[in-house]
Each structure stands twice: as structure tokens, then as C-alpha cells.
Scaffold this motif. Structure first.
Motif, PDB file in Angstrom:
ATOM      1  N   GLU A   1       0.863  -1.295   0.076  1.00  0.00           N
ATOM      2  CA  GLU A   1       0.032  -0.003  -0.044  1.00  0.00           C
ATOM      3  C   GLU A   1       0.945   1.380  -0.014  1.00  0.00           C
ATOM      4  N   LYS A   2       1.956   1.362   0.727  1.00  0.00           N
ATOM      5  CA  LYS A   2       2.881   2.479   0.712  1.00  0.00           C
ATOM      6  C   LYS A   2       3.550   2.683  -0.325  1.00  0.00           C
ATOM      7  N   VAL A   3       3.952   1.528  -1.107  1.00  0.00           N
ATOM      8  CA  VAL A   3       4.911   1.766  -2.360  1.00  0.00           C
ATOM      9  C   VAL A   3       4.092   1.889  -3.357  1.00  0.00           C
ATOM     10  N   GLY A   4       2.771   1.163  -3.592  1.00  0.00           N
ATOM     11  CA  GLY A   4       2.121   1.304  -4.797  1.00  0.00           C
ATOM     12  C   GLY A   4       2.522   0.164  -5.738  1.00  0.00           C
ATOM     13  N   TYR A   5       1.611   0.146  -6.771  1.00  0.00           N
ATOM     14  CA  TYR A   5       1.979  -0.649  -7.919  1.00  0.00           C
ATOM     15  C   TYR A   5       2.820  -0.306  -8.920  1.00  0.00           C
ATOM     16  N   PRO A   6       3.543  -0.951  -9.606  1.00  0.00           N
ATOM     17  CA  PRO A   6       3.717  -2.422  -9.477  1.00  0.00           C
ATOM     18  C   PRO A   6       4.980  -2.383  -8.325  1.00  0.00           C
ATOM     19  N   ALA A   7       4.729  -3.450  -7.592  1.00  0.00           N
ATOM     20  CA  ALA A   7       5.300  -3.817  -6.408  1.00  0.00           C
ATOM     21  C   ALA A   7       6.000  -5.281  -6.514  1.00  0.00           C
ATOM     22  N   VAL A   8       7.244  -5.370  -6.318  1.00  0.00           N
ATOM     23  CA  VAL A   8       8.036  -6.716  -6.476  1.00  0.00           C
ATOM     24  C   VAL A   8       8.216  -7.233  -4.938  1.00  0.00           C
ATOM     25  N   MET A   9       7.673  -8.497  -4.739  1.00  0.00           N
ATOM     26  CA  MET A   9       8.166  -9.027  -3.645  1.00  0.00           C
ATOM     27  C   MET A   9       9.068 -10.334  -3.738  1.00  0.00           C
ATOM     28  N   LYS A  10      10.117 -10.299  -2.919  1.00  0.00           N
ATOM     29  CA  LYS A  10      11.190 -11.326  -3.017  1.00  0.00           C
ATOM     30  C   LYS A  10      11.341 -12.044  -1.752  1.00  0.00           C
ATOM     31  N   ASP A  11      11.450 -13.642  -2.042  1.00  0.00           N
ATOM     32  CA  ASP A  11      12.158 -14.051  -0.845  1.00  0.00           C
ATOM     33  C   ASP A  11      13.509 -13.660   0.042  1.00  0.00           C
ATOM     34  N   PRO A  12      13.609 -13.447   1.064  1.00  0.00           N
ATOM     35  CA  PRO A  12      14.984 -13.035   1.438  1.00  0.00           C
ATOM     36  C   PRO A  12      16.200 -13.728   1.437  1.00  0.00           C
ATOM     37  N   PHE A  13      15.803 -14.889   0.816  1.00  0.00           N
ATOM     38  CA  PHE A  13      17.274 -15.738   0.601  1.00  0.00           C
ATOM     39  C   PHE A  13      17.150 -16.418  -0.785  1.00  0.00           C
ATOM     40  N   GLY A  14      18.439 -16.363  -1.448  1.00  0.00           N
ATOM     41  CA  GLY A  14      18.316 -16.804  -2.910  1.00  0.00           C
ATOM     42  C   GLY A  14      19.423 -15.954  -3.530  1.00  0.00           C
ATOM     43  N   SER A  15      19.541 -16.438  -4.812  1.00  0.00           N
ATOM     44  CA  SER A  15      20.047 -15.501  -5.936  1.00  0.00           C
ATOM     45  C   SER A  15      19.494 -15.581  -7.030  1.00  0.00           C
TER      46      SER A  15
END
Length: 140
Positions: free
Chosen positions: A124-138
Motif C-alpha cells: 500500500e505504501k509503495v503502490g503498484y507495480p511492486a515486487v516481493m522477494k524471498d529474503p534468501f536466494g540468488s
């Protein structure tokens, strides 16, 4: 000079690296932890690797690759690319973010969350588009 390359699956980046090292005429061997002939014990691994001047870690199974590099870093005076500390920092996006911020390296707006309600608030703060990522991985 002789190089050791820890390598499993070969993707685009690995193909480009292999092309470069072949062009450099530096002799190298590929060690693939998935293969039967790969050293089975720590002692065998160290005996195998000590003949090299440098070890490149391109093995993409993070826990196995990190364990191999940790073993080499702790027991032999051979440069490793990428050393285990770097691997850990790159694997953990939260740590990467903190390193970037500390060193004034520009990154996209980032909000670190821990719960579903925090995720909802962040989007809600960032707005769209937004990207969510798992904190681990490359790789992204």
C-alpha cells in the motif's frame, strides 16, 4: 597456474566464463559435486584441491557449494572466487541490502517485512507495480 572450477549445471554465465578461461589458456579442471568421481570426504577434497592455485565457485546448490568453499577457505591458503563470506552476503538479500545502504550504493526503494500484514502495508505504501522477494536466494 592451474584453476579449479566447482561447477554443476552450466547456464549462460557459466558458458561465458568457461569461454573466457579457455581463451586465456589457463589450465583448469572442473569438479562437479554431482559426479561419482567427486571427493567423498573432507580429506579427499582438500587433497584434490591443494594442487590448484585458485578455486572458482560456480556450484549453484547453495548449501553444498558454501560448505565446499568453507572447507577450502578454512584449511588451505588458496584464493577462492567467490569466498564463503561473499556467498553468504549475496545469498541473504537482507544482508545485501544493509551492505548497499552502508556503502551508499543506490537500490530501488526496499521495505523489509516479516508478516503478512507488514507485506500488505508495504505494498500500500509503495503502490503498484511492486515486487516481493524471498529474503534468501540468488538470481533475482
Amino acid at each position: 597456474m592451474k584453476a579449479c572450477i566447482l561447477l554443476g549445471r552450466i547456464r549462460f554465465e557459466e558458458k561465458e566464463f568457461l569461454k573466457s578461461i579457455r581463451n586465456s589458456k589457463v589450465p583448469f579442471d572442473i569438479l562437479d559435486p554431482r559426479k561419482e568421481e567427486f571427493p567423498k570426504t573432507k580429506k579427499e577434497l582438500l587433497a584434490t584441491v591443494q594442487q590448484y592455485n585458485v578455486v572458482f565457485n560456480f556450484y549453484r546448490n547453495h548449501s553444498i557449494g558454501l560448505n565446499l568453499i568453507d572447507t577450502i577457505n578454512k584449511n588451505l591458503d588458496i584464493p577462492t572466487i567467490n569466498p564463503s563470506k561473499l556467498e553468504r552476503n549475496c545469498w541473504d538479500k537482507r544482508t545485501s541490502y544493509e551492505i548497499f545502504m552502508k556503502n551508499n550504493i543506490p537500490i530501488p526503494e526496499t521495505i523489509i517485512t516479516s508478516t503478512n500484514s507488514e507485506i500488505k502495508d508495504a505494498v500500500e505504501k509503495v503502490g503498484y507495480p511492486a515486487v516481493m522477494k524471498d529474503p534468501f536466494g540468488s538470481r533475482g
